[in-house]
Design a protein around this motif. Sequence first.
Motif, PDB file in Angstrom:
ATOM      1  N   THR A 175      -3.013   4.708  -1.210  1.00 26.63           N
ATOM      2  CA  THR A 175      -3.769   5.776  -0.073  1.00 26.63           C
ATOM      3  C   THR A 175      -3.960   7.217  -0.719  1.00 26.63           C
ATOM      4  OG1 THR A 175      -3.298   4.250   2.086  1.00 26.63           O
ATOM      5  CG2 THR A 175      -4.141   6.751   2.291  1.00 26.63           C
ATOM      6  N   THR A 200      -7.966  -4.564  -0.051  1.00 31.53           N
ATOM      7  CA  THR A 200      -6.857  -4.145   0.961  1.00 31.53           C
ATOM      8  C   THR A 200      -6.360  -5.587   0.792  1.00 31.53           C
ATOM      9  OG1 THR A 200      -8.478  -4.605   2.509  1.00 31.53           O
ATOM     10  CG2 THR A 200      -8.650  -2.695   2.062  1.00 31.53           C
ATOM     11  N   GLU A 206       1.121  -1.132  -0.072  1.00 31.42           N
ATOM     12  CA  GLU A 206      -0.231   0.259  -0.263  1.00 31.42           C
ATOM     13  C   GLU A 206       0.795   0.976  -0.141  1.00 31.42           C
ATOM     14  OE1 GLU A 206      -3.393   1.993   3.066  1.00 31.42           O
ATOM     15  OE2 GLU A 206      -3.172  -0.159   3.180  1.00 31.42           O
ATOM     16  N   LYS A 260     -11.820  -0.807   2.443  1.00 31.74           N
ATOM     17  CA  LYS A 260     -11.463  -2.094   3.239  1.00 31.74           C
ATOM     18  C   LYS A 260     -12.915  -2.671   3.273  1.00 31.74           C
ATOM     19  CE  LYS A 260      -7.790   0.762   5.837  1.00 31.74           C
ATOM     20  NZ  LYS A 260      -6.915   0.045   7.430  1.00 31.74           N
ATOM     21  N   THR A 269      -3.920  11.225   0.182  1.00 37.45           N
ATOM     22  CA  THR A 269      -4.551  12.121   0.969  1.00 37.45           C
ATOM     23  C   THR A 269      -4.674  13.431  -0.140  1.00 37.45           C
ATOM     24  OG1 THR A 269      -3.156  11.474   3.001  1.00 37.45           O
ATOM     25  CG2 THR A 269      -4.253  12.980   3.097  1.00 37.45           C
ATOM     26  N   GLU A 298      -8.147  10.904   4.020  1.00 39.74           N
ATOM     27  CA  GLU A 298      -7.316   9.579   2.871  1.00 39.74           C
ATOM     28  C   GLU A 298      -8.743   9.607   2.087  1.00 39.74           C
ATOM     29  OE1 GLU A 298      -5.219   7.698   5.986  1.00 39.74           O
ATOM     30  OE2 GLU A 298      -3.700   8.229   6.388  1.00 39.74           O
ATOM     31  N   HIS A 299      -8.853   8.463   0.724  1.00 42.21           N
ATOM     32  CA  HIS A 299      -8.800   8.094   0.306  1.00 42.21           C
ATOM     33  C   HIS A 299      -8.388   6.772  -0.163  1.00 42.21           C
ATOM     34  CE1 HIS A 299     -12.563  10.956   0.024  1.00 42.21           C
ATOM     35  NE2 HIS A 299     -11.126  11.900   0.194  1.00 42.21           N
ATOM     36  N   LEU A 300      -8.970   5.294  -0.724  1.00 41.52           N
ATOM     37  CA  LEU A 300      -8.468   4.328  -1.130  1.00 41.52           C
ATOM     38  C   LEU A 300      -8.820   3.898  -2.277  1.00 41.52           C
ATOM     39  CD1 LEU A 300      -8.806   1.424   1.789  1.00 41.52           C
ATOM     40  CD2 LEU A 300      -7.187   2.822   1.117  1.00 41.52           C
ATOM     41  N   ASN A 322       0.893   5.555   0.568  1.00 40.32           N
ATOM     42  CA  ASN A 322       0.504   6.637   0.498  1.00 40.32           C
ATOM     43  C   ASN A 322       1.069   7.503  -0.280  1.00 40.32           C
ATOM     44  OD1 ASN A 322      -0.766   5.810   3.330  1.00 40.32           O
ATOM     45  ND2 ASN A 322       1.263   5.265   3.742  1.00 40.32           N
TER      46      ASN A 322
END
Length: 225
Positions: free
Chosen positions: A63, A133, A3, A97, A65, A70-72, A5
């Motif tokens: 992820t 996820t 994952e 998730k 920002t 925060e957004h997946l 960021n």
Amino acid sequence: MSESNIHAETRTEFGKGAARRIRRAAKVPAVLYGHGTDPVHISLPGHDTMLALKHGGANALLTLTIEGKEHLALPKQIQRDPIKGFLEHLDLVLVRKGEKVTVDIPVHVIGEPGPDGMVVTEQSTVSVEAEATHIPEFIEVSVEGAEVGVQIFAKDLQLPKGSTVLADDDALIVHVTHAPTADEVEAELESAEAEAGIEREEPEAESGEAAAAAEGGSGESSTEE
């Protein structure tokens, strides 16, 4: 799965000119959508995004920002420059998730087959349903020591818990065939050329006069002074 960021910025400029300006600033234009929300136009840091996709592949979980929230997201479409390979544009889809998503997972074949065996990969990717996820980066298939005739089907694939192969159980993924000999390859090539109407050119034999000239030519000139 990995994952990454990434800090993204919203953008209000659109079109080819705006996209070029964004890329000149070492950023990537992108659109984020999904879950019934309006599309959000953003720009991403080019280097960080390239590393995230290189490490996590086409199914890298990002992820993002955006304005402190925060957004997946998962890549839906990746556009690259056909020559230089840099990122031109990304379409990203929002995920949550625990949410199930359908993705194509690459098949990685490892190991060497037994004597005279040749590995044939019938499907290089397999459609899988997995948690957003916990998407596998790849599906590993071992052919170490496999004898000629061994077949690996979709039902034989090993996936992490929570992931399901969506292909038919009897879909052939990888099999081991007899490796052709040099004579067999030559015979197959000749057969293909014959079907295509291609005739192989044989080296022409030198004529008697040409051979004689080459063998005993004196180089004398018959030109009169």
